[in-house]
Design a protein around this motif. Structure first.
Motif, PDB file in Angstrom:
ATOM      1  N   ILE A   1      80.510  45.267  64.145  1.00 58.08           N
ATOM      2  CA  ILE A   1      80.871  46.849  64.028  1.00 58.08           C
ATOM      3  C   ILE A   1      79.864  47.773  65.083  1.00 58.08           C
ATOM      4  N   VAL A   2      80.327  48.351  65.696  1.00 62.56           N
ATOM      5  CA  VAL A   2      79.614  49.490  66.363  1.00 62.56           C
ATOM      6  C   VAL A   2      79.712  50.785  65.819  1.00 62.56           C
ATOM      7  N   LEU A   3      78.712  51.250  65.251  1.00 68.01           N
ATOM      8  CA  LEU A   3      78.872  52.710  64.480  1.00 68.01           C
ATOM      9  C   LEU A   3      77.913  53.949  65.370  1.00 68.01           C
ATOM     10  N   ASP A   4      78.760  54.512  65.750  1.00 65.98           N
ATOM     11  CA  ASP A   4      78.262  55.731  66.820  1.00 65.98           C
ATOM     12  C   ASP A   4      78.463  56.850  66.014  1.00 65.98           C
ATOM     13  N   MET A   5      76.798  57.523  65.673  1.00 67.42           N
ATOM     14  CA  MET A   5      76.837  58.666  65.099  1.00 67.42           C
ATOM     15  C   MET A   5      75.448  59.416  65.293  1.00 67.42           C
ATOM     16  N   PRO A   6      75.295  60.428  65.391  1.00 71.59           N
ATOM     17  CA  PRO A   6      73.926  61.088  65.741  1.00 71.59           C
ATOM     18  C   PRO A   6      72.974  60.808  64.652  1.00 71.59           C
ATOM     19  N   PRO A   7      71.703  60.428  65.017  1.00 71.17           N
ATOM     20  CA  PRO A   7      70.698  60.060  63.914  1.00 71.17           C
ATOM     21  C   PRO A   7      70.238  61.304  62.788  1.00 71.17           C
TER      22      PRO A   7
ATOM     23  N   GLU B   1      87.701  45.181  56.792  1.00 63.99           N
ATOM     24  CA  GLU B   1      88.189  44.346  56.136  1.00 63.99           C
ATOM     25  C   GLU B   1      89.317  43.460  57.206  1.00 63.99           C
ATOM     26  N   THR B   2      89.311  42.331  57.389  1.00 59.45           N
ATOM     27  CA  THR B   2      90.398  41.540  58.401  1.00 59.45           C
ATOM     28  C   THR B   2      91.205  41.019  57.804  1.00 59.45           C
ATOM     29  N   SER B   3      92.326  40.731  58.438  1.00 58.91           N
ATOM     30  CA  SER B   3      93.610  40.138  57.722  1.00 58.91           C
ATOM     31  C   SER B   3      93.261  38.658  57.438  1.00 58.91           C
ATOM     32  N   LYS B   4      92.365  37.844  57.631  1.00 60.57           N
ATOM     33  CA  LYS B   4      91.762  36.815  57.286  1.00 60.57           C
ATOM     34  C   LYS B   4      90.946  36.964  55.968  1.00 60.57           C
ATOM     35  N   GLY B   5      90.539  38.095  55.446  1.00 63.66           N
ATOM     36  CA  GLY B   5      89.988  38.009  54.100  1.00 63.66           C
ATOM     37  C   GLY B   5      88.221  38.439  54.446  1.00 63.66           C
ATOM     38  N   ALA B   6      87.906  38.233  55.770  1.00 68.37           N
ATOM     39  CA  ALA B   6      86.486  38.688  56.074  1.00 68.37           C
ATOM     40  C   ALA B   6      86.250  39.944  55.810  1.00 68.37           C
ATOM     41  N   VAL B   7      85.082  40.479  55.684  1.00 74.60           N
ATOM     42  CA  VAL B   7      84.496  41.844  55.537  1.00 74.60           C
ATOM     43  C   VAL B   7      83.316  41.848  56.465  1.00 74.60           C
ATOM     44  N   HIS B   8      83.270  43.056  57.278  1.00 69.68           N
ATOM     45  CA  HIS B   8      81.871  43.097  58.109  1.00 69.68           C
ATOM     46  C   HIS B   8      81.514  44.451  57.736  1.00 69.68           C
ATOM     47  N   ARG B   9      80.232  44.481  57.753  1.00 69.78           N
ATOM     48  CA  ARG B   9      79.456  45.890  57.360  1.00 69.78           C
ATOM     49  C   ARG B   9      78.382  46.048  58.388  1.00 69.78           C
ATOM     50  N   ALA B  10      78.230  47.584  58.301  1.00 65.07           N
ATOM     51  CA  ALA B  10      77.245  48.408  59.253  1.00 65.07           C
ATOM     52  C   ALA B  10      76.943  49.414  58.499  1.00 65.07           C
ATOM     53  N   ALA B  11      75.861  49.857  58.675  1.00 64.63           N
ATOM     54  CA  ALA B  11      75.388  51.029  58.101  1.00 64.63           C
ATOM     55  C   ALA B  11      74.228  51.716  58.968  1.00 64.63           C
ATOM     56  N   ARG B  12      74.293  53.107  58.749  1.00 66.55           N
ATOM     57  CA  ARG B  12      73.405  54.259  59.625  1.00 66.55           C
ATOM     58  C   ARG B  12      72.769  55.170  58.879  1.00 66.55           C
ATOM     59  N   GLU B  13      71.443  55.462  58.927  1.00 64.28           N
ATOM     60  CA  GLU B  13      70.684  56.513  58.401  1.00 64.28           C
ATOM     61  C   GLU B  13      70.901  57.869  59.149  1.00 64.28           C
ATOM     62  N   VAL B  14      71.504  58.913  58.474  1.00 60.32           N
ATOM     63  CA  VAL B  14      71.476  60.207  59.173  1.00 60.32           C
ATOM     64  C   VAL B  14      70.829  61.122  58.567  1.00 60.32           C
ATOM     65  N   ILE B  15      69.733  61.668  59.054  1.00 54.91           N
ATOM     66  CA  ILE B  15      69.043  62.894  58.616  1.00 54.91           C
ATOM     67  C   ILE B  15      69.853  64.272  58.705  1.00 54.91           C
ATOM     68  N   VAL B  16      70.185  64.921  57.742  1.00 57.79           N
ATOM     69  CA  VAL B  16      70.868  66.175  57.517  1.00 57.79           C
ATOM     70  C   VAL B  16      70.111  67.104  57.310  1.00 57.79           C
TER      71      VAL B  16
END
Length: 160
Positions: free
Chosen positions: A60-66, A136-151
């Motif tokens: 997973i590529v997660l693009d958001m401002p820090p 979630e994929t059709s094969k039942g696998a799960v991918h995870r990504a996280a990003r800390e955001v300062i608000v």
């Protein structure tokens, strides 16, 4: 010029009738897109999505401002590495937040005809926190990504 058939006149709706219809529609219980106040925690929502599966920390590529000055509108783009064919494709992308009043921020349902597993949206965050994405994929696998955001200026302070 064609003659006007007086039996089929357009219905005229008065302002009072329009307001009454609007009030009735608002008061009528039915399906809404708002999340119910179930008191779910971030951990319980994540556990219900994972359903005992161990997520892969890749794909997973997660693009958001820090850093975000205003939590009312934070740009978010998610791309999941997937062949996107009938046998192997991303079926759902879940966006969760650790500290929002409602941890389930968004769910995107995707099929193989999408061509790419990529979504872009804007989200609201109550305060500085991690945003977690589960794919979630059709094969039942799960991918995870996280990003800390300062608000700097939080949103969702009214509970919704």
């Amino acid at each position: 010029m064609a003659e006007l058939d007086h039996q089929h006149r357009p219905v005229r709706l008065s302002r009072r009738a329009a307001l009454a219809a609007t009030a009735a529609a608002v008061a009528m219980p039915g399906r809404t897109m708002a999340q119910p106040a179930t008191g779910q925690t971030f951990a319980s929502v994540e556990a219900s999505i994972l359903a005992g599966r161990i997520p892969a920390a890749s794909g997973i590529v997660l693009d958001m401002p820090p850093l975000s000055e205003n939590g009312n509108s934070i740009d978010l783009t998610i791309a999941v590495d997937s062949p996107m064919n009938e046998e192997d494709h991303v079926s759902a992308i879940h966006v969760l937040s650790e500290k929002n009043p409602f941890p389930r921020v968004a769910v995107f349902h995707i099929g193989p005809r999408a061509g790419r597993a990529e979504v872009a949206t804007r989200i609201r965050l109550a305060e500085t926190q991690a945003v977690v994405v589960l794919a979630e994929t059709s094969k039942g696998a799960v991918h995870r990504a996280a990003r800390e955001v300062i608000v700097i200026l939080g949103a969702c302070v009214d509970g919704g």
